[in-house]
Design an enzyme around this catalytic site. Structure first.
Site, mmCIF file in Angstrom:
data_model
loop_
_atom_site.group_PDB
_atom_site.id
_atom_site.type_symbol
_atom_site.label_atom_id
_atom_site.label_comp_id
_atom_site.label_asym_id
_atom_site.label_seq_id
_atom_site.Cartn_x
_atom_site.Cartn_y
_atom_site.Cartn_z
ATOM 1 N N CYS A 32 -8.630 3.953 -2.017
ATOM 2 C CA CYS A 32 -9.425 4.272 -0.768
ATOM 3 C C CYS A 32 -8.773 3.757 0.316
ATOM 4 C CB CYS A 32 -10.816 4.182 -0.900
ATOM 5 S SG CYS A 32 -11.118 2.394 -1.418
ATOM 6 N N ARG A 74 -2.758 -7.416 -7.222
ATOM 7 C CA ARG A 74 -1.461 -7.452 -6.486
ATOM 8 C C ARG A 74 -0.816 -8.685 -6.393
ATOM 9 N NH1 ARG A 74 1.297 -3.136 -3.664
ATOM 10 N NH2 ARG A 74 1.987 -3.911 -1.580
ATOM 11 N N ALA A 116 -8.932 -0.126 0.097
ATOM 12 C CA ALA A 116 -8.042 -0.504 -0.791
ATOM 13 C C ALA A 116 -6.512 -0.574 0.001
ATOM 14 C CB ALA A 116 -7.562 0.312 -1.998
ATOM 15 N N HIS A 153 -3.683 1.546 5.521
ATOM 16 C CA HIS A 153 -2.608 0.828 6.044
ATOM 17 C C HIS A 153 -2.679 0.826 7.454
ATOM 18 C CE1 HIS A 153 -0.495 2.272 2.013
ATOM 19 N NE2 HIS A 153 -1.192 1.379 2.032
#
Ligand code: SF4
Length: 465
Positions: free
Chosen positions: A46, A80, A49, A175
């Site tokens: 999403c 991550r 995220a 992003h």
């Protein structure tokens, strides 16, 4: 009839599949970056995220606080490996832990309290990043206002990211939000002690398993000063002064071009796109960056020295890997960064996919693969299973979520998302990547899996056999 058998009930998926061939006028007209079709068990993340996990999360000395239910924060912890020089960066995760009563009565007070408590527990933090989620957006919490109040209370930047999960069609929107929020709230809020004429920012590298250490010393050896990395292993104070760098060097064009464009508009900072994986790409990245500063001679010396160090090992692996066929499925740009790298090792990319690629990403993939290559946007697990069984690649390069499909089918697999060993960038990283691919291809375990596995009667394996 659907291109893939498993898509018989969702024929809308056909427009997300393209086989490179004649009559396409060199254009990759695949459907992408659009809302997921109902019924398609997408693997996408999403907006939250993409913002928390990719762009904001790697900042090493910010408290990364999710404003939402604990479930949203679950995968923000340790998933991550964007490693950093900070004691609390990877060890802890922070969440306001919204429960039912907070949803009914509002979570602003709890958020403010969470910021204050987290800051008291980790006074060494240089700021607090708050990530909004679906729940807190839907009930109308004003996280931006809380951030303003908290900034005054704790005397540090508290930055609110409006990255609620439903905001975009995939993590790609996150992003964008991450770039815009950091740019508006931090970039240009301080001035550096020294203003070097030979300074760069590295944009779109997140220091996965230490990628930065493979190429930072190379840029420095040319004579360049790295002001900020956006955002692998970066400090809040470095983000504040990154507007003073003379050039932005963009590695991940999908997740970091936004901030480069905003810096160009506001500060006139030019940028170049590079690929920091592979021998040829890394050499070109150094050459192009050096050319901007008139440091070509220094770059050639560094390239010659470093390439000489790794080539014997690359040659060794090239002999072992040549001729292998690969299917790559990555989040976005790696699917077009890597076909060239694989070609350097004599390997061929016979299929490529991304989770959140845009039209320009797919065009780049298209231009780098051969006729007949299978290109698919945002594949789901049944599609991946069918592709692996029909395309029969020697190697599948993908991520954490897909490795189990490969393991179950006995297909050699390398984790390109968070790496097997890594780092994979730079000249030395290329050796690591080649070694991991060789290990995967040579492992006897795949034969054992194939020998032992029994196809499900009437299942996909039997159908495509
Ligand atoms: S989609 Fe919404 S609820 Fe789900 S993880 Fe993302 S922010 Fe949380």
């Amino acid at each position: 009839m659907a291109v893939l058998k498993c898509d018989a009930t969702i024929p809308e998926r056909d427009k997300h599949i393209l086989i490179k061939g004649e009559g396409q006028d060199g254009k990759c007209s695949i459907a992408c970056n659009s809302a997921t079709t109902p019924g398609d068990m997408t693997e996408r993340g999403c907006t939250y995220a993409g913002c928390r996990g990719v762009v904001g999360g790697p900042v090493q000395d910010a408290i990364q606080l999710t404003h939402g239910p604990i479930g949203c924060a679950f995968f923000s912890w340790g998933y991550r490996p964007h490693i950093a020089d900070s004691d609390f960066h990877m060890k802890y995760t922070f969440v306001s832990d919204m429960d039912e009563s907070n949803v009914v009565f509002g979570g602003e007070k709890k958020l403010l309290q969470s910021i204050i408590e987290a800051n008291e527990a980790f006074p060494e933090a240089k700021g607090v990043f708050i990530y909004n989620t679906c729940t807190t957006a839907l009930i109308g919490d004003d996280g931006k206002d809380v951030a303003k109040i908290a900034t005054e209370k704790i005397g540090k930047p508290v930055v609110f990211f409006p990255c609620e999960g439903f905001r975009g069609v995939s993590q790609s929107a996150g992003h964008h939000v991450g770039n815009e929020t950091i740019f508006k709230n931090l970039v240009g809020t301080a001035e550096p002690e020294e203003d070097s004429a030979y300074s760069i920012n590295i944009l779109g590298d997140y220091n996965i398993k230490g990628d930065l250490r493979t190429f930072e010393p190379l840029f420095e050896a040319i004579g360049l000063n790295i002001v900020a990395r956006f955002t692998g292993n970066v400090k809040v104070d470095e983000l504040k002064v990154m507007h003073r760098a003379k050039l932005n060097v963009i590695h991940c064009a999908r997740s970091a071009t936004y901030v480069a464009d905003m810096m160009e508009t506001k500060y006139g900072t030019p940028s170049i796109n590079v690929t920091l994986w592979g021998i040829e790409n890394m050499s070109k990245a150094l050459r192009d960056t050096a050319a901007f500063f008139g440091l070509e001679h220094e770059a050639e010396k560094v390239i010659k020295r470093e390439v000489a160090k790794v080539m014997p090992k690359i040659e060794y692996y090239r002999k072992r890997l040549a001729g292998k066929k690969v299917f790559i499925y990555q989040g976005g740009p790696r699917a077009w960064h890597w076909p060239e790298l694989l070609a350097e090792l004599g390997m061929e990319t016979i299929g490529a996919a991304t989770t959140f690629g845009h039209a320009d990403d797919y065009q780049k993939i298209y231009e780098k693969v051969n006729d007949g290559a299978f290109i698919i946007d945002n594949p789901n697990v049944p599609e991946l299973e069918e592709i692996l069984l029909t395309l029969k690649p020697d190697l599948f390069i993908s991520g954490n979520k897909e490795k189990y499909v490969a393991y179950k089918l006995g297909v050699p697999f390398v984790n390109g998302h968070t790496y097997e060993t890594g780092p994979y960038a730079g000249f030395s990283g290329m050796v690591n990547f080649a070694r991991d691919m060789d290990k995967a291809l040579s492992a006897p375990v795949w034969k054992l899996v194939k020998d032992m596995a029994q196809p499900v009667p009437g299942g996909l394996e039997e159908e495509v056999a």
